[in-house]
Design an enzyme around this catalytic site. Structure first.
Site, PDB file in Angstrom:
ATOM      1  N   CYS A   1       8.472  -2.495   6.383  1.00 31.77           N
ATOM      2  CA  CYS A   1       8.106  -1.187   5.818  1.00 31.77           C
ATOM      3  C   CYS A   1       7.202  -0.392   6.772  1.00 31.77           C
ATOM      4  O   CYS A   1       6.015  -0.707   6.896  1.00 31.77           O
ATOM      5  CB  CYS A   1       7.406  -1.435   4.483  1.00 31.77           C
ATOM      6  SG  CYS A   1       6.567  -0.019   3.772  1.00 31.77           S
TER       7      CYS A   1
ATOM      8  N   CYS B   1       3.963   0.964   5.300  1.00 27.35           N
ATOM      9  CA  CYS B   1       3.018  -0.123   5.057  1.00 27.35           C
ATOM     10  C   CYS B   1       2.203  -0.410   6.316  1.00 27.35           C
ATOM     11  O   CYS B   1       0.995  -0.634   6.250  1.00 27.35           O
ATOM     12  CB  CYS B   1       3.750  -1.385   4.615  1.00 27.35           C
ATOM     13  SG  CYS B   1       4.690  -1.190   3.080  1.00 27.35           S
TER      14      CYS B   1
END
Length: 118
Positions: free
Chosen positions: A36, A39
């Protein structure tokens, strides 16, 4: 594991209850994944907030690919999902990366509301 640093600890299905739900301090949980990109953008933001607010809250990450029970238990579908827990209950949540100043303000407001309600 994604998002860990000196101030940010990785937790999983096995220790989530002890590390988050039973914590004396409020706990900011980032549900994250190695794949991600947003993230990864949150790693320095969370590390700075964790260091600056170490006396008022803890910050942990949960890798959703490794910990599906916790992810499913809180209905997390998008990463990063941030949840603030106080006294074992989620009191605030948000989806997506955010700047440190914005996240800090949201956390302050959520903690203020939680203290007022206690």
């Amino acid at each position: 594991m994604a998002g860990t640093s000196e101030w940010v600890r990785a937790v999983g299905d096995a220790d989530f209850a002890a590390e988050v739900l039973a914590s004396e301090l409020p706990v900011l949980v980032e549900f994250t994944a190695d794949w991600c990109p947003p993230c990864r953008m949150m790693v320095p933001v969370l590390a700075e907030l964790a260091a600056e607010r170490a006396t008022e809250l803890r910050v942990v990450t949960v890798d959703v690919d490794v910990n599906p029970e916790t992810q499913a238990g809180y209905g997390v579908l998008s990463m990063p999902t941030l949840m603030l827990f106080s006294k074992g209950e989620p009191i605030w949540s948000a989806v997506g990366a955010r700047p440190k100043r914005w996240l800090g303000q949201e956390l302050t407001e959520a903690l203020t509301r939680a203290r007022a309600a206690a």
